[in-house]
Design a protein around this motif. Structure first.
Motif, mmCIF file in Angstrom:
data_model
loop_
_atom_site.group_PDB
_atom_site.id
_atom_site.type_symbol
_atom_site.label_atom_id
_atom_site.label_comp_id
_atom_site.label_asym_id
_atom_site.label_seq_id
_atom_site.Cartn_x
_atom_site.Cartn_y
_atom_site.Cartn_z
ATOM 1 N N VAL A 215 0.798 -1.230 0.000
ATOM 2 C CA VAL A 215 0.000 0.000 0.000
ATOM 3 C C VAL A 215 0.829 1.279 0.000
ATOM 4 O O VAL A 215 0.305 2.344 -0.328
ATOM 5 C CB VAL A 215 -0.958 0.039 1.214
ATOM 6 C CG1 VAL A 215 -1.877 -1.168 1.222
ATOM 7 C CG2 VAL A 215 -0.194 0.135 2.527
ATOM 8 N N SER A 216 2.124 1.212 0.346
ATOM 9 C CA SER A 216 2.857 2.429 0.686
ATOM 10 C C SER A 216 3.729 2.948 -0.454
ATOM 11 O O SER A 216 4.361 2.177 -1.181
ATOM 12 C CB SER A 216 3.736 2.192 1.915
ATOM 13 O OG SER A 216 2.956 1.792 3.014
ATOM 14 N N ASP A 217 3.774 4.275 -0.564
ATOM 15 C CA ASP A 217 4.730 4.938 -1.452
ATOM 16 C C ASP A 217 6.079 5.094 -0.757
ATOM 17 O O ASP A 217 7.123 4.917 -1.375
ATOM 18 C CB ASP A 217 4.204 6.314 -1.865
ATOM 19 C CG ASP A 217 2.878 6.219 -2.607
ATOM 20 O OD1 ASP A 217 2.867 5.614 -3.688
ATOM 21 O OD2 ASP A 217 1.861 6.724 -2.087
ATOM 22 N N ARG A 218 6.052 5.458 0.520
ATOM 23 C CA ARG A 218 7.253 5.554 1.339
ATOM 24 C C ARG A 218 7.004 4.792 2.632
ATOM 25 O O ARG A 218 5.866 4.632 3.060
ATOM 26 C CB ARG A 218 7.611 7.010 1.661
ATOM 27 C CG ARG A 218 8.109 7.813 0.476
ATOM 28 C CD ARG A 218 8.622 9.187 0.922
ATOM 29 N NE ARG A 218 7.574 9.957 1.593
ATOM 30 C CZ ARG A 218 7.768 10.681 2.693
ATOM 31 N NH1 ARG A 218 8.960 10.721 3.277
ATOM 32 N NH2 ARG A 218 6.766 11.361 3.231
ATOM 33 N N VAL A 219 8.099 4.353 3.247
ATOM 34 C CA VAL A 219 7.990 3.577 4.487
ATOM 35 C C VAL A 219 8.948 4.142 5.521
ATOM 36 O O VAL A 219 10.124 4.384 5.220
ATOM 37 C CB VAL A 219 8.301 2.082 4.248
ATOM 38 C CG1 VAL A 219 8.226 1.302 5.564
ATOM 39 C CG2 VAL A 219 7.335 1.488 3.226
ATOM 40 N N ALA A 220 8.443 4.361 6.734
ATOM 41 C CA ALA A 220 9.266 4.772 7.872
ATOM 42 C C ALA A 220 9.332 3.618 8.860
ATOM 43 O O ALA A 220 8.308 3.005 9.182
ATOM 44 C CB ALA A 220 8.675 6.007 8.554
ATOM 45 N N VAL A 221 10.536 3.310 9.328
ATOM 46 C CA VAL A 221 10.754 2.208 10.268
ATOM 47 C C VAL A 221 11.022 2.796 11.646
ATOM 48 O O VAL A 221 11.930 3.629 11.807
ATOM 49 C CB VAL A 221 11.938 1.325 9.829
ATOM 50 C CG1 VAL A 221 12.144 0.179 10.814
ATOM 51 C CG2 VAL A 221 11.706 0.785 8.422
ATOM 52 N N MET A 222 10.242 2.370 12.642
ATOM 53 C CA MET A 222 10.396 2.871 14.006
ATOM 54 C C MET A 222 11.011 1.814 14.903
ATOM 55 O O MET A 222 10.711 0.622 14.776
ATOM 56 C CB MET A 222 9.047 3.307 14.593
ATOM 57 C CG MET A 222 8.524 4.618 14.071
ATOM 58 S SD MET A 222 7.113 5.241 15.053
ATOM 59 C CE MET A 222 7.968 5.804 16.552
ATOM 60 N N TYR A 223 11.856 2.287 15.820
ATOM 61 C CA TYR A 223 12.412 1.409 16.846
ATOM 62 C C TYR A 223 12.513 2.197 18.142
ATOM 63 O O TYR A 223 13.186 3.237 18.203
ATOM 64 C CB TYR A 223 13.788 0.889 16.455
ATOM 65 C CG TYR A 223 14.382 -0.075 17.472
ATOM 66 C CD1 TYR A 223 13.971 -1.398 17.505
ATOM 67 C CD2 TYR A 223 15.321 0.347 18.411
ATOM 68 C CE1 TYR A 223 14.486 -2.290 18.435
ATOM 69 C CE2 TYR A 223 15.839 -0.529 19.352
ATOM 70 C CZ TYR A 223 15.421 -1.853 19.358
ATOM 71 O OH TYR A 223 15.931 -2.725 20.290
ATOM 72 N N LEU A 224 11.826 1.741 19.163
ATOM 73 C CA LEU A 224 11.901 2.311 20.504
ATOM 74 C C LEU A 224 11.697 3.825 20.489
ATOM 75 O O LEU A 224 12.457 4.581 21.067
ATOM 76 C CB LEU A 224 13.239 1.945 21.152
ATOM 77 C CG LEU A 224 13.260 1.866 22.687
ATOM 78 C CD1 LEU A 224 12.281 0.799 23.177
ATOM 79 C CD2 LEU A 224 14.661 1.523 23.175
ATOM 80 N N GLY A 225 10.640 4.271 19.794
ATOM 81 C CA GLY A 225 10.245 5.671 19.821
ATOM 82 C C GLY A 225 10.886 6.556 18.790
ATOM 83 O O GLY A 225 10.591 7.754 18.744
ATOM 84 N N LYS A 226 11.773 6.009 17.946
ATOM 85 C CA LYS A 226 12.488 6.828 16.973
ATOM 86 C C LYS A 226 12.350 6.257 15.563
ATOM 87 O O LYS A 226 12.194 5.043 15.391
ATOM 88 C CB LYS A 226 13.964 6.937 17.326
ATOM 89 C CG LYS A 226 14.243 7.779 18.577
ATOM 90 C CD LYS A 226 15.725 7.947 18.801
ATOM 91 C CE LYS A 226 15.997 8.889 19.974
ATOM 92 N NZ LYS A 226 15.603 10.278 19.672
ATOM 93 N N ILE A 227 12.422 7.141 14.563
ATOM 94 C CA ILE A 227 12.522 6.703 13.173
ATOM 95 C C ILE A 227 13.980 6.364 12.900
ATOM 96 O O ILE A 227 14.862 7.207 13.064
ATOM 97 C CB ILE A 227 12.055 7.809 12.204
ATOM 98 C CG1 ILE A 227 10.604 8.204 12.479
ATOM 99 C CG2 ILE A 227 12.238 7.349 10.754
ATOM 100 C CD1 ILE A 227 9.592 7.158 12.136
#
Length: 326
Positions: A215-227
């Motif tokens: 579904v996504s054009d861009r993807v952000a990956v989060m870990y422990l509250g941060k991108i």
């Protein structure tokens, strides 16, 4: 925007959301804080779908609620190009818990229209029926209760409610995770069709990487509250630079049996968001961590593809676990 470039619809700048931990019976005092979202900056362009992924507890749902104004941020700013109350809506994760079982779905879908005093009672009823047809529900079921619908149908009710005021941005907080696998594809395809038909912008929160990729054009990956990494979807999936992203992708299911990845098993558990590690938050579990990672927090840098890592993966490099390295 001058030059015909992408238009930023939503800007998130250094947003932090901390939840206080209190102790005591009569005189309660704060003894700590949960760092649910801790310095997130990103933008959402008009017409795109930004996917946000990460393990449970990484802060992605908290970020979604900050974006929609359901949570007041501890610090930082969220700027939206429009009326946030009308133009930003949310589809919730649980189609059972997000609908009042004592109310008929017609009145549930009509709530935004009533709150914003849109139209007459007759025009609202017609609008609700139109919305039900739009999301694939029978308008004749206007007076039924949520218990009379399946999980997938209830989620369609939630989508119809989110669309009542013709929003510009819809934040979908794991909208298919509570549904049967056979129903998930139907709801995802519905969301994609609605985006094309209505010109919607999505923030799509999920832990299923295959759904996010679709579904996504861009993807952000989060870990422990941060991108920790953000990039165009295909680029991130084909050439991850952050070790955590590579580990996540290695665990994702792949439809093509000839492209199965070697599973990367990270050592240890996710650290507590009450007392996150110093330096890079991923360093206690990272196979590539060095001394610098324990004391210096990496910045999210780059152009179209950004990552926060002192020792990123090179294109084509395979992430090895510490067991493999020994």
């Amino acid at each position: 925007m001058a030059g015909g470039g992408p238009v930023s619809l939503l800007d998130v700048s250094d947003v932090r959301k901390y939840f206080p931990i209190k102790s005591g019976i009569f005189f309660r005092r704060e003894v700590g804080r949960v760092h649910a979202v801790d310095g997130v900056s990103l933008s959402v362009e008009a017409g795109e779908t930004l996917g946000v992924v990460g393990e449970s507890g990484c802060g992605k749902s908290t970020l979604a609620r900050c974006m929609t104004g359901l949570y007041e941020v501890t610090s930082g700013t969220i700027t939206f190009d429009g009326d946030m109350r009308r133009d930003v809506q949310m589809v919730f994760q649980d189609p059972y818990g997000s609908l009042n079982p004592r109310r008929r779905i017609g009145s549930i879908i009509a709530d935004p229209l009533v709150i914003h005093r849109e139209g007459t009672p007759a025009s609202r009823r017609q609008r609700v029926r139109d919305l039900m047809a739009l999301v694939g529900l029978n308008p004749e079921h206007y007076n039924r209760f949520p218990a009379e619908f399946s999980g997938g149908q209830r989620q369609r009710v939630g989508i119809a409610r989110a669309l009542a005021l013709n929003p510009r941005l819809v934040v979908c907080d794991e909208p298919v995770s509570a549904l049967d696998v056979s129903i998930q594809a139907q709801v995802v395809n519905l969301l994609k069709d609605l985006q094309t038909e209505l010109g919607l912008t999505y923030v799509f929160i999920a832990h299923d990487l295959s759904v996010v990729r679709y579904v996504s054009d861009r993807v952000a990956v989060m870990y422990l509250g941060k991108i920790v990494e953000i990039a165009p979807g295909e680029e991130l999936y084909e050439r991850p630079r952050h070790p955590y992203t590579a580990a996540l992708l290695s665990a994702a299911s792949v439809a093509d049996p000839d492209r199965q990845r070697d599973r990367v098993v990270l050592r240890g558990d996710v650290p507590s968001p009450i007392s996150p590690p110093s330096g890079c938050r991923f360093h206690p579990r990272c196979p590539k961590a060095q001394d610098r990672c324990t004391v210096e927090e990496p910045l999210l840098l780059g152009d179209g593809h950004k990552w926060a890592c002192h020792f990123p993966l090179e294109p084509g490099e395979r992430l090895q676990t510490r067991t493999e390295e020994q």
